[in-house]
Design a protein around this motif. Sequence first.
Motif, mmCIF file in Angstrom:
data_model
loop_
_atom_site.group_PDB
_atom_site.id
_atom_site.type_symbol
_atom_site.label_atom_id
_atom_site.label_comp_id
_atom_site.label_asym_id
_atom_site.label_seq_id
_atom_site.Cartn_x
_atom_site.Cartn_y
_atom_site.Cartn_z
ATOM 1 N N CYS A 1 0.841 -1.193 0.000
ATOM 2 C CA CYS A 1 0.000 0.000 0.000
ATOM 3 C C CYS A 1 0.879 1.247 0.000
ATOM 4 N N ILE A 2 0.487 2.230 -0.803
ATOM 5 C CA ILE A 2 1.228 3.493 -0.896
ATOM 6 C C ILE A 2 0.353 4.612 -0.358
ATOM 7 N N GLU A 3 0.869 5.344 0.605
ATOM 8 C CA GLU A 3 0.181 6.522 1.158
ATOM 9 C C GLU A 3 1.219 7.599 1.400
ATOM 10 N N GLY A 4 0.885 8.820 1.002
ATOM 11 C CA GLY A 4 1.828 9.912 1.194
ATOM 12 C C GLY A 4 3.136 9.674 0.475
ATOM 13 N N CYS A 5 3.056 8.979 -0.649
ATOM 14 C CA CYS A 5 4.230 8.669 -1.480
ATOM 15 C C CYS A 5 5.258 7.816 -0.731
ATOM 16 N N LYS A 6 4.766 6.940 0.145
ATOM 17 C CA LYS A 6 5.621 5.980 0.845
ATOM 18 C C LYS A 6 4.895 4.645 0.927
ATOM 19 N N VAL A 7 5.660 3.577 1.041
ATOM 20 C CA VAL A 7 5.047 2.273 1.291
ATOM 21 C C VAL A 7 4.590 2.269 2.741
ATOM 22 N N SER A 8 3.277 2.340 2.935
ATOM 23 C CA SER A 8 2.726 2.474 4.283
ATOM 24 C C SER A 8 2.462 1.134 4.946
ATOM 25 N N ARG A 9 2.244 0.095 4.121
ATOM 26 C CA ARG A 9 1.868 -1.195 4.702
ATOM 27 C C ARG A 9 2.079 -2.291 3.663
ATOM 28 N N THR A 10 2.514 -3.438 4.119
ATOM 29 C CA THR A 10 2.575 -4.628 3.266
ATOM 30 C C THR A 10 1.757 -5.722 3.933
ATOM 31 N N VAL A 11 1.066 -6.493 3.102
ATOM 32 C CA VAL A 11 0.197 -7.551 3.601
ATOM 33 C C VAL A 11 0.473 -8.817 2.810
ATOM 34 N N CYS A 12 0.641 -9.929 3.481
ATOM 35 C CA CYS A 12 0.922 -11.210 2.828
ATOM 36 C C CYS A 12 0.019 -12.299 3.392
ATOM 37 N N TYR A 13 -0.518 -13.129 2.492
ATOM 38 C CA TYR A 13 -1.390 -14.220 2.911
ATOM 39 C C TYR A 13 -1.055 -15.483 2.116
ATOM 40 N N LEU B 1 0.299 -19.312 0.865
ATOM 41 C CA LEU B 1 1.529 -20.065 0.681
ATOM 42 C C LEU B 1 2.217 -19.708 -0.630
ATOM 43 N N ILE B 2 3.533 -19.825 -0.622
ATOM 44 C CA ILE B 2 4.318 -19.587 -1.827
ATOM 45 C C ILE B 2 4.142 -20.734 -2.823
ATOM 46 N N ASP B 3 3.742 -21.885 -2.300
ATOM 47 C CA ASP B 3 3.544 -23.091 -3.100
ATOM 48 C C ASP B 3 2.514 -23.957 -2.377
ATOM 49 N N ALA B 4 1.483 -24.393 -3.098
ATOM 50 C CA ALA B 4 0.409 -25.181 -2.470
ATOM 51 C C ALA B 4 0.912 -26.481 -1.871
ATOM 52 N N ASN B 5 2.039 -26.969 -2.368
ATOM 53 C CA ASN B 5 2.585 -28.232 -1.883
ATOM 54 C C ASN B 5 3.695 -28.043 -0.855
ATOM 55 N N SER B 6 3.773 -26.848 -0.290
ATOM 56 C CA SER B 6 4.763 -26.588 0.753
ATOM 57 C C SER B 6 4.075 -25.937 1.945
ATOM 58 N N GLU B 7 4.835 -25.694 2.985
ATOM 59 C CA GLU B 7 4.309 -24.981 4.147
ATOM 60 C C GLU B 7 4.957 -23.609 4.277
ATOM 61 N N LYS B 8 5.612 -23.163 3.217
ATOM 62 C CA LYS B 8 6.294 -21.869 3.257
ATOM 63 C C LYS B 8 5.306 -20.749 2.970
ATOM 64 N N ASN B 9 5.176 -19.821 3.914
ATOM 65 C CA ASN B 9 4.242 -18.709 3.767
ATOM 66 C C ASN B 9 4.774 -17.636 2.832
ATOM 67 N N VAL B 10 3.860 -16.964 2.168
ATOM 68 C CA VAL B 10 4.217 -15.772 1.401
ATOM 69 C C VAL B 10 4.683 -14.697 2.378
ATOM 70 N N ASP B 11 5.793 -14.029 2.048
ATOM 71 C CA ASP B 11 6.248 -12.889 2.849
ATOM 72 C C ASP B 11 6.636 -11.753 1.914
ATOM 73 N N ILE B 12 7.159 -10.664 2.461
ATOM 74 C CA ILE B 12 7.424 -9.472 1.647
ATOM 75 C C ILE B 12 8.529 -9.703 0.623
ATOM 76 N N HIS B 13 9.297 -10.775 0.787
ATOM 77 C CA HIS B 13 10.365 -11.075 -0.162
ATOM 78 C C HIS B 13 9.949 -12.105 -1.206
ATOM 79 N N SER B 14 8.726 -12.598 -1.133
ATOM 80 C CA SER B 14 8.250 -13.598 -2.097
ATOM 81 C C SER B 14 8.089 -12.959 -3.474
#
Length: 338
Positions: free
Chosen positions: A17-29, A31-44
């Motif tokens: 999310c961008i507010e005031g010309c800055k990244v104000s918030r990141t949201v991740c939900y 899995l990175i792969d349905a066959n793994s248990e690795k969650n999506v994160d900001i580096h995915s």
Amino acid sequence: MQNLMDNYHVTGLSMACIEGCKVSRTVCYGLIDANSEKNVDIHSIFSACSISKFLTSMLVMKLTDLCILDLDEDINEKLVSWQIPYNESNRRKKVTLRNLLCHQSGVVDPEGSFPVLDSKIGFPTMVQLLEGKTPYCNVPIEMNYEPESDFQYSDAGFCIIQLLIENVIGKTFNEIMYEFIFQPLHMENSTFDPPNEGAVQSNFSTGHNKAGDEVCGKYPIYPYPAAAGLWTTPSDLALLVIELINSLKGASKLNLSVSKAIEVITPQGTKEWTGLGVFLDKTEKGIEISSLGWGAGFQSMMVAYPDIETGLVIMTNTDLGVHQLKGIIGDIYRAYPF
């Protein structure tokens, strides 16, 4: 959000999310792969598909600012390894970077062209593609109508842009993008190089179909970097959106001129809703700029309102089989309090 994910059977989603010309918030939900248990994160890292065209446009603007390229010059003046074949459709008006960037060059993509990479065939060169010598595009690219007379969305047009940039600079497209865009903006999770074995084992997200199954090959590659080859994160894309907004105010980290930033969001040619590498819409919040990415296993959307310095980047590792605005991305976009 989890209810939406479940309703649409989306495996993983990341949002900046961008507010005031800055990244104000990141949201991740999810899995990175349905066959793994690795969650999506900001580096995915997700396949951005056609949002690549937005980055290509920003690179072109930078190179025109440096007088390396010219938006309105006959593109054949600097093309070396291939030339646009002129005919009765385009003899009066020459093809330029401007009309290639706004999909009004006269190029019409052949039916069935520009699919995902076939590992048995391998990577084509841009010249092979444009000459129609590969299964990815099996007829030569030519101009089908007079430039600036109509709109035809075109991956081939951005292949021509990529070839021009590589011919002029003498480096690969990814090297050029790294030097002029990724490095100065600290877009550390972005690349136009396809996933390799080492990268795949780290942050690259697997593509999924609407049933939640992995797509063939797990990491579909589009071997047309400028048109559809970007792998990135919402946070990195947000940095480029912020750069464009700041450039409009004369505060560019890339030293991009205000005039070139304005060109990006100015209606071009015959269509009020087409900028340079982005699409435009007039709203009560001012001009809306957007770019959509849709390919095998992935969907994404970038939207921003420069006048109020807000924006949103949403990326998913699931192809729902419907337009982004008819799926989870559309629901988030309409509900977001810009």
